[in-house]
Write an enzyme that holds these catalytic residues in place. Structure first.
Site, mmCIF file in Angstrom:
data_model
loop_
_atom_site.group_PDB
_atom_site.id
_atom_site.type_symbol
_atom_site.label_atom_id
_atom_site.label_comp_id
_atom_site.label_asym_id
_atom_site.label_seq_id
_atom_site.Cartn_x
_atom_site.Cartn_y
_atom_site.Cartn_z
ATOM 1 N N SER A 1 39.241 65.594 69.540
ATOM 2 C CA SER A 1 39.950 66.316 70.595
ATOM 3 C C SER A 1 39.130 67.521 71.056
ATOM 4 O O SER A 1 38.017 67.365 71.550
ATOM 5 C CB SER A 1 41.330 66.725 70.087
ATOM 6 O OG SER A 1 42.133 67.215 71.130
ATOM 7 N N ASP B 1 47.511 57.629 73.391
ATOM 8 C CA ASP B 1 47.369 59.089 73.260
ATOM 9 C C ASP B 1 48.332 59.774 74.228
ATOM 10 O O ASP B 1 48.244 59.594 75.442
ATOM 11 C CB ASP B 1 45.924 59.502 73.555
ATOM 12 C CG ASP B 1 45.621 60.942 73.167
ATOM 13 O OD1 ASP B 1 46.539 61.784 73.245
ATOM 14 O OD2 ASP B 1 44.478 61.217 72.774
ATOM 15 N N HIS C 1 47.503 60.416 69.735
ATOM 16 C CA HIS C 1 46.491 61.476 69.658
ATOM 17 C C HIS C 1 46.107 61.793 68.219
ATOM 18 O O HIS C 1 44.921 61.910 67.902
ATOM 19 C CB HIS C 1 46.992 62.744 70.349
ATOM 20 C CG HIS C 1 45.930 63.778 70.530
ATOM 21 N ND1 HIS C 1 44.877 63.630 71.407
ATOM 22 C CD2 HIS C 1 45.736 64.979 69.902
ATOM 23 C CE1 HIS C 1 44.093 64.690 71.342
ATOM 24 N NE2 HIS C 1 44.591 65.520 70.434
#
Length: 284
Positions: free
Chosen positions: A147, A223, A265
């Site tokens: 991320s 995600d 995610h």
């Protein structure tokens, strides 16, 4: 505008993240505790976890505890490096790597307050530590960013000589201005590019990465924080291929895109084939 750094870098979440940091010893793993000083005087806390090549950890001066690859782990937003230890150690159990982990400034027990320029400075300091380390400097370096950590990892290598062996990016965004409207829909009516001071233009920086650098992109197709089209956009920026297979490899550019159908995610790392994909990449 005034409080955007607090919103962008939730270093205090989950509660206790600034005072409680899990240690490798909690998992019965030996390690060296690191304190790395940045060029602007902040102190970053980190872990160095050598790989036990012969199954027995002796002293860190012994050659038999060092693997030929060192993985620098740039963690995702929120929390600290301790929250990512289960993932890092799971990978180390599957492949002989030395692990270097650290908490960004303002995260965990590291000093300072987070900002784009600050986090970039932090990564440079950790890379200098690795390059100056008697043993790690002799190993191949792979940077693994999740991320926000992916944006950090890309920045650390953009426009620089090819001094790492590989780059792994997981659920990383194209840029913050392009991401914010999907997280905060009401902002699509605001001049985001004028209001944001934190940009993290990962897509543009990808264009200046060394062309010979092997890159693995790990994308969770479900995600909910970073829409999958961001990873697709990074792939298209880095690669000339337009294939839509589950795992796509562009042999010309050494870029691999792996999509995990049920990956959210934070749970892409729990999907079948996740660690195998990374191991196959490291084996190249």
């Amino acid at each position: 505008y005034v409080y955007q750094n607090t919103l962008i870098y939730p270093a205090h979440f989950p509660p206790g993240s600034r005072v409680e940091v899990a240690k490798p010893s909690d998992f019965r793993v030996e390690y060296d505790d690191l304190t790395i000083r940045t060029e602007d005087g902040e102190l970053l806390k980190g872990y160095l976890i050598p790989h036990k090549l012969n199954g027995v950890r002796r002293t860190t001066s012994s050659d038999d505890v060092w693997a030929p690859i060192t993985l620098l782990y740039c963690h995702a937003n929120a929390g600290n490096m301790g929250h990512r230890l289960p993932i890092a150690l799971a990978l180390q159990r599957r492949y002989p790597i030395n692990l270097v982990m650290y908490s960004y400034r303002g995260y965990g027990l590291s000093t300072g307050s987070p900002s784009e320029n600050g986090l970039k400075t932090d990564t440079r300091a950790v890379m200098e530590f690795i390059k100056s380390h008697e043993k790690l400097s002799k190993t191949k370096i792979v940077i693994y960013g999740q991320s926000l950590g992916g944006a950090v990892a890309v920045d650390s290598n953009a426009g620089s000589p090819l001094d790492i062996a590989g780059l792994i990016l997981e659920n990383t965004f194209l840029s913050l201005p392009s991401l914010v409207p999907s997280i905060m829909p009401f902002t699509k009516y605001l001049p985001i590019k004028l209001l944001l001071t934190q940009i993290w233009d990962t897509q543009s920086l990808c264009r200046s990465l060394p062309s010979a650098l092997p890159i693995l992109l790990l994308s969770g197709s479900r995600d909910e924080l970073v829409p999958p089209h961001h990873m697709r956009g990074l792939w298209e920026t880095l690669s000339s291929s337009q294939s839509t297979d589950h795992i796509t490899v562009d042999a010309e550019t050494n870029v691999t895109l792996a999509r995990f159908r049920d990956g959210t995610h934070n749970e892409t790392c729990m999907q079948k084939g996740y660690f195998t994909t990374i191991v196959n990449f490291l084996n190249k």
